[in-house]
Design a protein around this motif. Structure first.
Motif, mmCIF file in Angstrom:
data_model
loop_
_atom_site.group_PDB
_atom_site.id
_atom_site.type_symbol
_atom_site.label_atom_id
_atom_site.label_comp_id
_atom_site.label_asym_id
_atom_site.label_seq_id
_atom_site.Cartn_x
_atom_site.Cartn_y
_atom_site.Cartn_z
ATOM 1 N N THR A 249 0.336 -1.634 -0.356
ATOM 2 C CA THR A 249 0.175 -0.016 -0.497
ATOM 3 C C THR A 249 0.668 1.320 -0.019
ATOM 4 O OG1 THR A 249 -1.544 -1.009 1.017
ATOM 5 C CG2 THR A 249 -1.583 1.272 1.272
ATOM 6 N N LYS B 60 -10.391 -1.482 1.468
ATOM 7 C CA LYS B 60 -10.451 -2.031 -0.024
ATOM 8 C C LYS B 60 -11.127 -2.752 -0.321
ATOM 9 C CE LYS B 60 -5.006 -1.663 -0.222
ATOM 10 N NZ LYS B 60 -3.824 -2.073 -0.412
ATOM 11 N N ASP C 289 2.426 -10.550 -5.813
ATOM 12 C CA ASP C 289 1.104 -10.109 -6.243
ATOM 13 C C ASP C 289 0.093 -11.660 -6.375
ATOM 14 O OD1 ASP C 289 1.609 -7.625 -6.292
ATOM 15 O OD2 ASP C 289 1.821 -7.426 -8.525
ATOM 16 N N ARG D 240 -4.378 5.623 -5.913
ATOM 17 C CA ARG D 240 -3.713 5.077 -4.762
ATOM 18 C C ARG D 240 -3.476 5.354 -3.672
ATOM 19 N NH1 ARG D 240 1.032 3.437 -8.973
ATOM 20 N NH2 ARG D 240 1.151 5.676 -9.549
ATOM 21 N N SER D 241 -2.700 4.855 -2.434
ATOM 22 C CA SER D 241 -2.789 5.306 -1.569
ATOM 23 C C SER D 241 -2.577 7.206 -1.638
ATOM 24 C CB SER D 241 -2.379 4.888 -0.791
ATOM 25 O OG SER D 241 -1.409 5.545 0.297
ATOM 26 N N LYS E 71 -6.610 -5.352 -4.097
ATOM 27 C CA LYS E 71 -5.970 -5.649 -3.520
ATOM 28 C C LYS E 71 -5.182 -3.751 -3.256
ATOM 29 C CE LYS E 71 -1.699 -6.542 -5.707
ATOM 30 N NZ LYS E 71 -0.687 -5.474 -5.294
ATOM 31 N N ASP E 72 -6.070 -3.180 -4.803
ATOM 32 C CA ASP E 72 -5.340 -1.836 -4.654
ATOM 33 C C ASP E 72 -6.459 -0.431 -5.119
ATOM 34 O OD1 ASP E 72 -2.365 -2.387 -5.738
ATOM 35 O OD2 ASP E 72 -3.461 -4.071 -7.287
ATOM 36 N N GLU E 73 -7.725 -1.213 -4.633
ATOM 37 C CA GLU E 73 -8.854 -0.165 -4.979
ATOM 38 C C GLU E 73 -9.435 -0.313 -3.417
ATOM 39 O OE1 GLU E 73 -11.507 -1.495 -7.161
ATOM 40 O OE2 GLU E 73 -10.739 -2.324 -8.621
#
Length: 365
Positions: free
Chosen positions: A65, A108, A73, A156-157, A111-113
């Protein structure tokens, strides 16, 4: 140091699981396991399939993150809990740096949302965003970084963006947060060298041993652990150095060494190439070790006094007050994560045989 961690909705964990490093007891023995009143060294037990590996991955979700370190991954491909109706996972980290408290909470859907992200410093909100809000609240962070250009922020973060692009005092708590997260390391079964964090790659895994005096040091390391072998560097047909057992006909180390010996090489690799690990999570670290070697490794890593160390294991020989103490041994079950000290009404003392109590079901819920 990390003071508290909470996760819910991630992989195994439909319900919230909490690891409170501040929940230490007043034991007078093995005080090296505690630092600044926080648990510094622990071992987590639990039945197969209960989620010990996934708990480590949950704990290390913050690495992917906030940093560009390796996260493997494939380890995070099945992200959400399959039984939960809520299609999101939440994570909360509480850090303490020189009496400054940082809380980082995020939600989330993958993993990326991101759905939600909140950062507080000493209980003051610096960043707060939610997909239900038109714009994130950046008032707090803007007060301490007034020149920060938010024009290039993405989805992203925001915390990572803010810290990476801020100009703060070198010892600012937010920089200490990033330094801590950047130096976290999760290692899965030392024989396979699966890892998360600290590095972006391990291209030096086979070659580092030829630097400095590592080859002789590693040989001594093996000898100290009852592996009576001599090592030597030899060039192969391609002119590249290879680590070999020093025999009349040299034997390639990685082709002939036992699983346990190779895992010792891997542990040595991490200790030498990552000397300033902040949080070291060793998952099933002793799968190939004799019980005496397991104990030796635990005691060796226990000397990393500036590192929080977490082991997962099935080896009950390690359940001894001569190694750690009841508030440093944990059991992960479907009901959550508890220390031995909090899993029984019995007053546990230094003379108790924790292994026998564990095997007899004393700490079962």
């Amino acid at each position: 140091m990390l003071k508290r961690f909470e996760v819910q909705g991630f992989k195994n964990f439909k319900d919230k699981v909490i690891l409170d490093f501040s929940d230490s007891s007043e034991y007078k023995f093995n005080t090296q396991c505690i630092s600044n009143k926080l648990i510094r060294e622990m071992i987590i037990y639990g039945k197969n399939g209960v989620g010990k590996t996934n708990f480590g991955l949950a704990l290390f979700d913050i690495v992917g993150t906030l940093t560009d370190k390796n996260v493997g991954d494939d380890l995070y491909s099945r992200y959400l809990n399959a039984d939960s109706l809520d299609r999101y996972a939440s994570f909360k980290y509480v850090f303490e740096f020189d009496k400054n408290i940082i809380e980082y909470f995020y939600v989330k859907s993958s993993k990326d949302e991101f759905i939600e992200e909140t950062l507080t410093l000493n209980y003051k909100i610096l960043i707060n965003r939610n997909i239900n809000l038109t714009e994130p609240d950046l008032t707090g962070i803007s007060e301490i970084t007034p020149t920060l250009n938010w024009k290039y922020k993405d989805e992203r973060s925001l915390v990572a963006y803010a810290i990476h692009n801020s100009s703060l005092e070198p010892d600012h708590p937010l920089y200490k947060l990033m330094d801590y997260v950047s130096h976290m390391l999760w290692v899965r079964n030392l024989n396979y060298n699966r890892y998360v964090g600290y590095k972006t790659n391990t291209l030096d895994y086979y070659s580092f041993i030829f630097e400095k005096k590592y080859l002789k040091e590693f040989e001594n390391f093996l000898n100290e652990n009852d592996i009576d072998e001599h090592l030597v560097a030899r060039e192969n047909e391609e002119g590249k150095k290879e680590l070999c057992f020093d025999k009349t006909v040299p034997l390639n180390f990685f082709k002939t060494a036992s699983s346990g010996t190779i895992s010792l090489y891997t542990s040595f690799y991490w200790m030498k190439t990552c000397p300033d690990i902040s949080l070291f999570f060793l998952d099933e670290f002793d799968s190939f070790y004799h019980f005496e070697l397991s104990e030796a490794i635990v005691k060796l890593l226990g000397k990393m006094t500036k590192t929080q160390v977490i082991f997962t294991s099935h080896n009950t020989n390690l359940l001894s007050n001569s190694i750690m103490r009841p508030d440093c041994f944990f059991i992960l079950t479907k009901g959550g994560l508890k220390s031995f000290a909090n899993s029984t009404k019995r007053e546990l003392r230094e003379g108790h045989n924790l292994e026998k109590l564990y095997q007899s079901g004393e700490f079962n819920e």
